[in-house]
Write a protein that holds these residues in place. Structure first.
Motif, PDB file in Angstrom:
ATOM      1  N   ALA A 128      -0.633 -13.766 -10.959  1.00 21.67           N
ATOM      2  CA  ALA A 128      -1.809 -14.574 -10.635  1.00 21.67           C
ATOM      3  C   ALA A 128      -3.075 -14.082 -11.336  1.00 21.67           C
ATOM      4  N   ILE A 129      -3.310 -12.751 -11.307  1.00 16.28           N
ATOM      5  CA  ILE A 129      -4.572 -12.251 -11.864  1.00 16.28           C
ATOM      6  C   ILE A 129      -4.418 -11.050 -12.787  1.00 16.28           C
ATOM      7  N   GLY A 130      -3.196 -10.704 -13.158  1.00 18.41           N
ATOM      8  CA  GLY A 130      -2.986  -9.620 -14.114  1.00 18.41           C
ATOM      9  C   GLY A 130      -3.048  -8.243 -13.483  1.00 18.41           C
ATOM     10  N   VAL A 131      -3.463  -7.267 -14.282  1.00 14.18           N
ATOM     11  CA  VAL A 131      -3.501  -5.874 -13.840  1.00 14.18           C
ATOM     12  C   VAL A 131      -4.358  -5.679 -12.588  1.00 14.18           C
ATOM     13  N   PRO A 132      -5.508  -6.346 -12.442  1.00 13.79           N
ATOM     14  CA  PRO A 132      -6.250  -6.180 -11.186  1.00 13.79           C
ATOM     15  C   PRO A 132      -5.425  -6.587  -9.953  1.00 13.79           C
ATOM     16  N   GLY A 133      -4.465  -7.475 -10.134  1.00 15.37           N
ATOM     17  CA  GLY A 133      -3.592  -7.859  -9.029  1.00 15.37           C
ATOM     18  C   GLY A 133      -2.722  -6.715  -8.559  1.00 15.37           C
ATOM     19  N   VAL A 134      -2.296  -5.857  -9.480  1.00 16.73           N
ATOM     20  CA  VAL A 134      -1.498  -4.685  -9.106  1.00 16.73           C
ATOM     21  C   VAL A 134      -2.345  -3.729  -8.283  1.00 16.73           C
ATOM     22  N   VAL A 135      -3.590  -3.540  -8.710  1.00 17.73           N
ATOM     23  CA  VAL A 135      -4.515  -2.681  -7.957  1.00 17.73           C
ATOM     24  C   VAL A 135      -4.793  -3.283  -6.576  1.00 17.73           C
ATOM     25  N   LEU A 136      -4.997  -4.595  -6.532  1.00 16.36           N
ATOM     26  CA  LEU A 136      -5.244  -5.270  -5.258  1.00 16.36           C
ATOM     27  C   LEU A 136      -4.045  -5.135  -4.318  1.00 16.36           C
ATOM     28  N   ALA A 137      -2.841  -5.309  -4.843  1.00 18.07           N
ATOM     29  CA  ALA A 137      -1.639  -5.179  -4.011  1.00 18.07           C
ATOM     30  C   ALA A 137      -1.509  -3.758  -3.466  1.00 18.07           C
ATOM     31  N   GLY A 138      -1.716  -2.749  -4.313  1.00 13.17           N
ATOM     32  CA  GLY A 138      -1.640  -1.356  -3.855  1.00 13.17           C
ATOM     33  C   GLY A 138      -2.684  -1.044  -2.803  1.00 13.17           C
ATOM     34  N   SER A 139      -3.886  -1.567  -2.989  1.00 12.29           N
ATOM     35  CA  SER A 139      -4.950  -1.359  -1.998  1.00 12.29           C
ATOM     36  C   SER A 139      -4.611  -2.047  -0.674  1.00 12.29           C
ATOM     37  N   ALA A 140      -4.023  -3.221  -0.760  1.00 12.87           N
ATOM     38  CA  ALA A 140      -3.626  -3.941   0.452  1.00 12.87           C
ATOM     39  C   ALA A 140      -2.549  -3.177   1.215  1.00 12.87           C
ATOM     40  N   TYR A 141      -1.578  -2.605   0.489  1.00 10.01           N
ATOM     41  CA  TYR A 141      -0.534  -1.818   1.162  1.00 10.01           C
ATOM     42  C   TYR A 141      -1.152  -0.621   1.876  1.00 10.01           C
ATOM     43  N   ALA A 142      -2.073   0.069   1.208  1.00  8.76           N
ATOM     44  CA  ALA A 142      -2.720   1.237   1.811  1.00  8.76           C
ATOM     45  C   ALA A 142      -3.509   0.828   3.050  1.00  8.76           C
ATOM     46  N   ALA A 143      -4.216  -0.286   2.982  1.00  2.00           N
ATOM     47  CA  ALA A 143      -4.997  -0.754   4.132  1.00  2.00           C
ATOM     48  C   ALA A 143      -4.096  -1.094   5.313  1.00  2.00           C
ATOM     49  N   VAL A 144      -2.958  -1.729   5.056  1.00  2.94           N
ATOM     50  CA  VAL A 144      -2.022  -2.071   6.133  1.00  2.94           C
ATOM     51  C   VAL A 144      -1.494  -0.804   6.810  1.00  2.94           C
ATOM     52  N   VAL A 145      -1.154   0.214   6.011  1.00  2.00           N
ATOM     53  CA  VAL A 145      -0.647   1.462   6.589  1.00  2.00           C
ATOM     54  C   VAL A 145      -1.727   2.140   7.433  1.00  2.00           C
ATOM     55  N   VAL A 146      -2.943   2.209   6.910  1.00  2.00           N
ATOM     56  CA  VAL A 146      -4.030   2.863   7.649  1.00  2.00           C
ATOM     57  C   VAL A 146      -4.340   2.102   8.940  1.00  2.00           C
ATOM     58  N   LEU A 147      -4.455   0.783   8.863  1.00  2.00           N
ATOM     59  CA  LEU A 147      -4.765  -0.001  10.064  1.00  2.00           C
ATOM     60  C   LEU A 147      -3.645   0.067  11.094  1.00  2.00           C
TER      61      LEU A 147
END
Length: 91
Positions: free
Chosen positions: A28-47
């Motif tokens: 959908a958005i290229g390399v920033p999408g990989v960073v966004l997905a990784g950040s989302a996974y980290a946020a889900v684990v922390v929350l």
């Protein structure tokens, strides 16, 4: 390390990213999408860990880190050797 390995998985012909969410964001958005997905996974684990009571929060966070570490090691070894070390365990 895993972020760089995941980004490098997309252009090599012998490797594929198995996580469909990361693949979707990359398409959908290229390399920033990989960073966004990784950040989302980290946020889900922390929350999730924040809302669990002790000792379940520690067990959950430890389990999530271990799974993530196995996936990261698998991606790095796959990039360097061309063979995924953990694909023998996947049926």
């Amino acid at each position: 390390m895993d972020l760089i390995a995941t980004i490098l998985l997309f252009p090599v012909p012998y490797a594929t990213e198995l996580n469909p969410i990361t693949t979707y964001f990359y398409e959908a958005i290229g390399v920033p999408g990989v960073v966004l997905a990784g950040s989302a996974y980290a946020a889900v684990v922390v929350l999730t860990g924040h809302y669990l009571s002790k000792p379940y929060d520690t067990l959950f966070a430890t389990g999530a880190v271990l799974v993530y570490a196995v996936c990261a090691i698998n991606n790095v070894v796959l990039l360097f050797s061309g063979d995924a070390p953990f694909e023998l365990f996947v049926v």
